[in-house]
Design a protein around this motif. Structure first.
Motif, PDB file in Angstrom:
ATOM      1  N   CYS A  83       0.810  -1.224   0.000  1.00 34.07           N
ATOM      2  CA  CYS A  83       0.000   0.000   0.000  1.00 34.07           C
ATOM      3  C   CYS A  83       0.841   1.271   0.000  1.00 34.07           C
ATOM      4  CB  CYS A  83      -0.918   0.021   1.219  1.00 34.07           C
ATOM      5  SG  CYS A  83      -2.196  -1.256   1.169  1.00 34.07           S
ATOM      6  N   SER A  84       2.107   1.162   0.276  1.00 33.44           N
ATOM      7  CA  SER A  84       2.930   2.355   0.448  1.00 33.44           C
ATOM      8  C   SER A  84       3.122   3.159  -0.835  1.00 33.44           C
ATOM      9  CB  SER A  84       4.292   1.986   1.034  1.00 33.44           C
ATOM     10  OG  SER A  84       5.021   1.194   0.140  1.00 33.44           O
ATOM     11  N   THR A  85       2.852   2.568  -1.967  1.00 31.14           N
ATOM     12  CA  THR A  85       3.053   3.298  -3.223  1.00 31.14           C
ATOM     13  C   THR A  85       1.892   4.218  -3.570  1.00 31.14           C
ATOM     14  OG1 THR A  85       2.142   1.446  -4.474  1.00 31.14           O
ATOM     15  CG2 THR A  85       4.537   1.512  -4.206  1.00 31.14           C
ATOM     16  N   SER A  86       0.765   4.049  -2.921  1.00 33.56           N
ATOM     17  CA  SER A  86      -0.414   4.826  -3.310  1.00 33.56           C
ATOM     18  C   SER A  86      -0.738   5.978  -2.363  1.00 33.56           C
ATOM     19  CB  SER A  86      -1.620   3.899  -3.426  1.00 33.56           C
ATOM     20  OG  SER A  86      -1.856   3.263  -2.193  1.00 33.56           O
ATOM     21  N   PHE A  87       0.144   6.298  -1.432  1.00 31.87           N
ATOM     22  CA  PHE A  87      -0.135   7.357  -0.461  1.00 31.87           C
ATOM     23  C   PHE A  87       0.867   8.496  -0.573  1.00 31.87           C
ATOM     24  CE2 PHE A  87      -2.658   4.001   1.139  1.00 31.87           C
ATOM     25  CZ  PHE A  87      -3.687   4.601   1.842  1.00 31.87           C
ATOM     26  N   THR A  88       0.363   9.707  -0.504  1.00 29.81           N
ATOM     27  CA  THR A  88       1.250  10.853  -0.579  1.00 29.81           C
ATOM     28  C   THR A  88       1.418  11.553   0.762  1.00 29.81           C
ATOM     29  OG1 THR A  88      -0.599  12.249  -1.243  1.00 29.81           O
ATOM     30  CG2 THR A  88       0.750  11.310  -3.005  1.00 29.81           C
ATOM     31  N   VAL A  89       0.480  11.400   1.689  1.00 26.14           N
ATOM     32  CA  VAL A  89       0.597  12.022   3.003  1.00 26.14           C
ATOM     33  C   VAL A  89       1.144  10.985   3.974  1.00 26.14           C
ATOM     34  CG1 VAL A  89      -0.576  13.327   4.803  1.00 26.14           C
ATOM     35  CG2 VAL A  89      -1.383  13.461   2.459  1.00 26.14           C
ATOM     36  N   ALA A  90       2.345  10.564   3.694  1.00 25.51           N
ATOM     37  CA  ALA A  90       2.991   9.564   4.532  1.00 25.51           C
ATOM     38  C   ALA A  90       4.433   9.997   4.773  1.00 25.51           C
ATOM     39  CB  ALA A  90       2.952   8.201   3.857  1.00 25.51           C
ATOM     40  N   ALA A  91       4.938   9.634   5.935  1.00 28.36           N
ATOM     41  CA  ALA A  91       6.313   9.969   6.308  1.00 28.36           C
ATOM     42  C   ALA A  91       7.158   8.709   6.278  1.00 28.36           C
ATOM     43  CB  ALA A  91       6.333  10.576   7.698  1.00 28.36           C
ATOM     44  N   PRO A  92       8.417   8.856   5.888  1.00 30.22           N
ATOM     45  CA  PRO A  92       9.304   7.690   5.890  1.00 30.22           C
ATOM     46  C   PRO A  92       9.511   7.146   7.302  1.00 30.22           C
ATOM     47  CG  PRO A  92      10.407   9.626   4.947  1.00 30.22           C
ATOM     48  CD  PRO A  92       9.082  10.066   5.446  1.00 30.22           C
ATOM     49  N   LEU A  93       9.594   5.855   7.382  1.00 32.32           N
ATOM     50  CA  LEU A  93       9.832   5.160   8.644  1.00 32.32           C
ATOM     51  C   LEU A  93      11.125   4.374   8.471  1.00 32.32           C
ATOM     52  CD1 LEU A  93       8.272   4.778  11.338  1.00 32.32           C
ATOM     53  CD2 LEU A  93       7.267   2.735  10.347  1.00 32.32           C
ATOM     54  N   ARG A  94      12.146   4.741   9.237  1.00 33.75           N
ATOM     55  CA  ARG A  94      13.434   4.055   9.109  1.00 33.75           C
ATOM     56  C   ARG A  94      13.362   2.667   9.747  1.00 33.75           C
ATOM     57  NH1 ARG A  94      15.029   9.183  10.687  1.00 33.75           N
ATOM     58  NH2 ARG A  94      15.591   8.475  12.781  1.00 33.75           N
ATOM     59  N   PRO A  95      14.208   1.747   9.293  1.00 34.12           N
ATOM     60  CA  PRO A  95      14.222   0.408   9.896  1.00 34.12           C
ATOM     61  C   PRO A  95      14.419   0.511  11.412  1.00 34.12           C
ATOM     62  CG  PRO A  95      15.588   0.444   7.933  1.00 34.12           C
ATOM     63  CD  PRO A  95      15.178   1.867   8.202  1.00 34.12           C
ATOM     64  N   GLY A  96      13.630  -0.208  12.140  1.00 35.46           N
ATOM     65  CA  GLY A  96      13.733  -0.232  13.592  1.00 35.46           C
ATOM     66  C   GLY A  96      12.848   0.766  14.323  1.00 35.46           C
ATOM     67  N   GLN A  97      12.307   1.754  13.617  1.00 37.78           N
ATOM     68  CA  GLN A  97      11.491   2.759  14.306  1.00 37.78           C
ATOM     69  C   GLN A  97      10.129   2.224  14.725  1.00 37.78           C
ATOM     70  OE1 GLN A  97      11.768   6.218  11.703  1.00 37.78           O
ATOM     71  NE2 GLN A  97      13.225   7.105  13.155  1.00 37.78           N
ATOM     72  N   LYS A  98       9.558   1.351  13.942  1.00 42.07           N
ATOM     73  CA  LYS A  98       8.300   0.709  14.347  1.00 42.07           C
ATOM     74  C   LYS A  98       8.539  -0.089  15.618  1.00 42.07           C
ATOM     75  CE  LYS A  98       5.220  -3.031  13.221  1.00 42.07           C
ATOM     76  NZ  LYS A  98       5.427  -4.404  12.914  1.00 42.07           N
ATOM     77  N   GLN A  99       9.621  -0.854  15.654  1.00 43.80           N
ATOM     78  CA  GLN A  99       9.957  -1.650  16.824  1.00 43.80           C
ATOM     79  C   GLN A  99      10.255  -0.748  18.023  1.00 43.80           C
ATOM     80  OE1 GLN A  99      13.191  -4.379  16.347  1.00 43.80           O
ATOM     81  NE2 GLN A  99      12.928  -5.246  18.374  1.00 43.80           N
ATOM     82  N   TRP A 100      10.903   0.394  17.788  1.00 47.33           N
ATOM     83  CA  TRP A 100      11.169   1.341  18.872  1.00 47.33           C
ATOM     84  C   TRP A 100       9.856   1.777  19.520  1.00 47.33           C
ATOM     85  CZ3 TRP A 100       9.863   6.261  20.302  1.00 47.33           C
ATOM     86  CH2 TRP A 100      10.634   6.849  21.305  1.00 47.33           C
ATOM     87  N   MET A 101       8.886   2.162  18.691  1.00 43.86           N
ATOM     88  CA  MET A 101       7.596   2.601  19.231  1.00 43.86           C
ATOM     89  C   MET A 101       6.897   1.480  19.987  1.00 43.86           C
ATOM     90  SD  MET A 101       6.048   5.260  16.407  1.00 43.86           S
ATOM     91  CE  MET A 101       6.390   4.357  14.900  1.00 43.86           C
ATOM     92  N   GLU A 102       6.895   0.273  19.425  1.00 49.82           N
ATOM     93  CA  GLU A 102       6.261  -0.867  20.101  1.00 49.82           C
ATOM     94  C   GLU A 102       6.914  -1.134  21.457  1.00 49.82           C
ATOM     95  OE1 GLU A 102       4.789  -3.534  16.289  1.00 49.82           O
ATOM     96  OE2 GLU A 102       6.848  -3.763  16.984  1.00 49.82           O
ATOM     97  N   ASN A 103       8.241  -1.122  21.483  1.00 51.18           N
ATOM     98  CA  ASN A 103       8.959  -1.417  22.727  1.00 51.18           C
ATOM     99  C   ASN A 103       8.782  -0.329  23.769  1.00 51.18           C
ATOM    100  OD1 ASN A 103       9.887  -3.879  21.823  1.00 51.18           O
ATOM    101  ND2 ASN A 103      11.791  -3.059  21.035  1.00 51.18           N
ATOM    102  N   VAL A 104       8.811   0.923  23.361  1.00 47.17           N
ATOM    103  CA  VAL A 104       8.630   2.023  24.308  1.00 47.17           C
ATOM    104  C   VAL A 104       7.225   1.976  24.891  1.00 47.17           C
ATOM    105  CG1 VAL A 104       8.454   4.538  24.495  1.00 47.17           C
ATOM    106  CG2 VAL A 104      10.442   3.501  23.398  1.00 47.17           C
ATOM    107  N   LEU A 105       6.236   1.664  24.077  1.00 45.44           N
ATOM    108  CA  LEU A 105       4.874   1.531  24.595  1.00 45.44           C
ATOM    109  C   LEU A 105       4.737   0.340  25.544  1.00 45.44           C
ATOM    110  CD1 LEU A 105       2.798   2.390  21.420  1.00 45.44           C
ATOM    111  CD2 LEU A 105       2.803   3.671  23.579  1.00 45.44           C
ATOM    112  N   ARG A 106       5.473  -0.714  25.252  1.00 44.60           N
ATOM    113  CA  ARG A 106       5.351  -1.939  26.053  1.00 44.60           C
ATOM    114  C   ARG A 106       6.130  -1.851  27.367  1.00 44.60           C
ATOM    115  NH1 ARG A 106       6.897  -5.352  22.514  1.00 44.60           N
ATOM    116  NH2 ARG A 106       9.008  -5.616  23.233  1.00 44.60           N
ATOM    117  N   VAL A 107       7.390  -1.406  27.327  1.00 40.99           N
ATOM    118  CA  VAL A 107       8.227  -1.460  28.533  1.00 40.99           C
ATOM    119  C   VAL A 107       8.587  -0.088  29.099  1.00 40.99           C
ATOM    120  CG1 VAL A 107       9.226  -3.682  27.874  1.00 40.99           C
ATOM    121  CG2 VAL A 107      10.436  -1.582  27.293  1.00 40.99           C
ATOM    122  N   GLY A 108       8.341   0.971  28.358  1.00 41.70           N
ATOM    123  CA  GLY A 108       8.699   2.307  28.819  1.00 41.70           C
ATOM    124  C   GLY A 108      10.046   2.745  28.283  1.00 41.70           C
ATOM    125  N   ILE A 109      10.188   4.025  28.119  1.00 37.25           N
ATOM    126  CA  ILE A 109      11.413   4.572  27.526  1.00 37.25           C
ATOM    127  C   ILE A 109      12.621   4.375  28.429  1.00 37.25           C
ATOM    128  CG2 ILE A 109      11.124   6.936  28.380  1.00 37.25           C
ATOM    129  CD1 ILE A 109      12.091   7.823  25.570  1.00 37.25           C
TER     130      ILE A 109
END
Length: 108
Positions: free
Chosen positions: A53-79
């Motif tokens: 789906c990433s090819t059809s959206f223009t209002v999207a920001a790049p997500l670097r490798p590991g940033q999704k996991q960073w958000m998941e982990n910070v939400l799960r265990v705390g910063i």
């Protein structure tokens, strides 16, 4: 010690979570398919886009490798419990996302 970008990203992520704007990180916000290694974050719909789906959206920001996991982990265990060596916070992405949601610019 954590740098200010990391602290700001952690704050914004938790702010989003407690105010009903928690980003959808496990599945694509467009098609609902599992998004294991997303490259884009859809600002309008508040979550990751799968690679199909990433090819059809223009209002999207790049997500670097590991940033999704960073958000998941910070939400799960705390910063404060997330290892500093593994930190690549999506600070600018979260600033833009929250700014869009609250209709105000975030400055720091």
């Amino acid at each position: 010690d954590m740098d200010t970008d990391t602290v700001m990203a952690g704050f914004l992520l938790h702010f989003a979570s407690v105010n009903g704007y928690m980003p959808r990180l496990d599945t694509c916000v467009n098609c609902g398919k599992q998004a294991d290694d997303p490259r884009l974050f859809d600002m309008e719909n508040g979550g990751v886009l799968c690679n199909d789906c990433s090819t059809s959206f223009t209002v999207a920001a790049p997500l670097r490798p590991g940033q999704k996991q960073w958000m998941e982990n910070v939400l799960r265990v705390g910063i404060d419990k997330y290892p500093a060596a593994e930190q690549d916070p999506p600070t600018e992405l979260l600033k833009k996302y929250i700014s869009l949601r609250i209709e105000r610019n975030i400055r720091y």
